[in-house]
Design an enzyme around this catalytic site. Sequence first.
Site, PDB file in Angstrom:
ATOM      1  N   ILE A 404       0.828  -1.196   0.000  1.00  0.00           N
ATOM      2  CA  ILE A 404       0.000   0.000   0.000  1.00  0.00           C
ATOM      3  C   ILE A 404       0.870   1.256   0.000  1.00  0.00           C
ATOM      4  CG2 ILE A 404      -1.787   1.219   1.315  1.00  0.00           C
ATOM      5  CD1 ILE A 404      -2.463  -1.742   2.385  1.00  0.00           C
ATOM      6  N   ASP A 405       1.993   1.210   0.682  1.00  0.00           N
ATOM      7  CA  ASP A 405       2.885   2.362   0.752  1.00  0.00           C
ATOM      8  C   ASP A 405       3.429   2.712  -0.626  1.00  0.00           C
ATOM      9  OD1 ASP A 405       3.882   4.343   2.358  1.00  0.00           O
ATOM     10  OD2 ASP A 405       5.550   3.178   3.146  1.00  0.00           O
ATOM     11  N   ASP A 406       3.963   1.721  -1.327  1.00  0.00           N
ATOM     12  CA  ASP A 406       4.454   1.972  -2.682  1.00  0.00           C
ATOM     13  C   ASP A 406       3.342   2.484  -3.586  1.00  0.00           C
ATOM     14  OD1 ASP A 406       7.335   1.050  -3.693  1.00  0.00           O
ATOM     15  OD2 ASP A 406       6.817  -0.104  -1.917  1.00  0.00           O
ATOM     16  N   HIS A 480       0.692   8.470   4.061  1.00  0.00           N
ATOM     17  CA  HIS A 480       0.910   8.500   2.615  1.00  0.00           C
ATOM     18  C   HIS A 480      -0.382   8.252   1.846  1.00  0.00           C
ATOM     19  CE1 HIS A 480       5.395   7.395   3.441  1.00  0.00           C
ATOM     20  NE2 HIS A 480       5.170   8.688   3.549  1.00  0.00           N
TER      21      HIS A 480
END
Length: 669
Positions: A404-406, A480
Amino acid sequence: MTATTDGSTGAVTPEATSATTAPLTETTPEAAGTPSAAGRAIQRATDFLLARQDAQGWWKGDLDTNVTMDAEDLLLRQFLGIRDRATTDAAALFIRGEQRADGTWATFYGGPGDLSATIEAYVALRLAGDAPDDPHMARASAWVRERGGIAASRVFTRIWLALFGWWKWDDLPELPPELIYFPKWMPLNIYDFGCWARQTIVPLTIVSAKRPVRPAPFSLDELHTDARDPNPAKPLAPVGSWDGAFQRLDKIMHGYRKVALKRLRASAINTAARWIIQRQENDGCWGGIQPPAVYSVIALHLLGYDLRHPVLKAGLASLDRFTVWREDGARMIEACQSPVWDTCLATVALADAGLPADHPSLIKAATWMMDEQVDRPGDWSVRRPRLDSGGWAFEFENDNYPDIDDTAEVVLALRRVDHPDRPRLEKAIERGVRWSVGMQSKNGAWAAFDVDNTSPFPNRLPFCDFGEVIDPPSADVTGHVVEMLAVEGRSNDPRTRRGIEWLLTEQEENGAWFGRWGVNYIYGTGSVVPALTAAGLPVTHPAIRRAVTWLTSVQNEDGGWGEDLRSYRYEDWKGHGVSTASQTAWALMALLAAGERDSKAVERGIEFLTGTQTEDGTWDEPYFTGTGFPWDFSINYHLYRHVFPLTALGRYVHGEPFADSAARAAEGR
C-alpha cells in the site's frame, strides 16, 4: 550488477546525461526570492539524480542491511555443496570490513554489537579459513561467550547452526508443517503472519520437519559458555503468562512430532511445497526478498529438487541478482531491492525540485512505473477476495505482494507527470487508488501489505524472536495514503476522514508520530504532517502545532535532524541522533507543510542541507534511516540521502505541491 561511486546501481545513458543540462523551470531561485544556495543545491542534486536513471526509466540505490545476509549466503552454499573459493573470499572481505573494534558486528551503522550477527559472521569467516586464534576472531568469540554463547542467540541463527550439527534440532522450537492446513479464521494460521514472515515460515516448516544435518567442517566449541553443556536448562516462564503458555505449547508440539500421522505430515509437506512453488516470481525469487528465497531453496532441495531443476535454478539465479560487487572486490548481499520505491521517490523529488512535468526523464519513469503495476490477485486477496488488483510492489518482481505504501507514493509520483498517454496514466491511477481504498483496515488506517493483520499470537511464539511478524496499520503508511487521497480530491471521502481521525488519535503526547518503516518519530511525523495539511487541516490545528513544537525541540545544534535506531527501544533516543540528510529532509517536509517556511528552524535546516552537500551533488549518509523491523532489522537505502533532501529543497524553493488542492480541501471542511 555494478555499483556507482555513491553506491547506487544503474546504467548511465547518453540520454540521461544530456538531460542534465535542461533548466528546472522558467523561474530561477533568485527570481523567486529564495536563497541562491538552495537553488544551486537543487541544480547539482537534479543533475546527479538524472545521470543515474537507468535507460528503462527506473532508479535503484544499494540497500545495506547487515552481515547476516552475507553469512547466510555462504552457509547456504556450504549446505548445497556449491560454495567456491572466489565467492567465499569476496564475502569474507566484506564481512571483515564490517567488524567493530571490539570484535563484534552490529546490525546498523554506529550501533552496538549484536550477538546473533556476530555468531553468524564468525562462522562465515571460519568457512573462509580464518583461524579461531586470529586476533579478530578471538575477540569475537570471547564477546559471544560473555553474552551467553550460541544458546543466547536468536532461533534463526540456531537453525542455521543445526543444519550442520552445531546445534540440536530438539533444542529448537517446533514448527509443524500442518500449519498450512489451519483455516484463515483459526489463530496462528499462516495468514495471521505478515507476508515477509509467512513466506519464511512456510518453507521452514518443511526444514523443521526434515531436520537435515550436513557434515560440519569444524567445531564451534569456542562459541559456547561450556562446550560440555551448550544449552543449559532454563526455567519456564509462569504458566499464567503469554510466554509461559507458548513455551508449554511448544513442548506439546515437540510431543506431537513423535505421534504425528505420517500420511498427514507427508500431505502437509507436499501442500507447503506447492504453496512455495506457486509463489515463486517470474525472476525466480520469492517475495522479492532474500530470506524466503534462501529457505525456499533449502526446503525444496530437501524434497528432492536438484539444483538443475528449473525452480531451484531460477531461485539460485535470483539470489545472485542480490549481489553488489564493491570496488575493492568485496561482495555484499542485499536483503531486497527497491526500484519501484526509489523510482517513485526520485520522480517526486525531481518534480518538486522544478523539473518540467513533461521532462523526458519523468515520462520515462512514469512509463516504467505503469508497466510495473500488478494486475493479478496475491495473498492480500485472501482477506479481500472481491477487490480488483491495481497496486505496486517494492521490487522488480513481486506480483504476489504489492504494498500500500508503494502504491500511494507511485500515484503521487504519476500525478506529477504530464505523460503523453493520458488515458493510460489516469487508468493506472484510478486502479491504484481503488485498490488502496479497498485495503483499509477496520480501524480506518492502512498497513503495508495486508488488511487487519493484527493477531496478538504470532509474536508470542518462541520461534518468532527475529523481529516483527505481523503487519498492523502504521502512521507513516496511513499518512501516505491520506495524502494520496487528498491529492485525488477525496479529502472529504468518509474513508479519508476515518484515516485522518485515526492519525489524530495516534499522535504521541510529545507531538510526534511513530515511524514503522523509517527511523523513527522524525519519519512518522514527516509522513503525517504533509498528509494532514494536504487533506485540509489548517496549520493552526493543535495537532500540527504540537508536531512543529516537537520537531523544533529536537533540532540539532548544526541545524539538522537525526534519530538513532535505539529510539525504537529507549525513550531518551526519541528524535535524537547524529544529523543526517534524509532525516533533516523529513523534518523540513513537515515544517514546510505546517507553514513554517520563514521560521528559523527551517532556515537552519536548509543551511544544513546546502552546507553538507558533496561536490558531486549528493550527501554522505552512513547512518541507517530505513526500518525493516523496528530495532531488529535496519536498512540504509542509499538513495534516501539524495531524494528526500532534493524534495525538501524543492518545496522550500517552489512551495508545497498541490497547494491548490489542499486549499480547496480546507474550504470544504
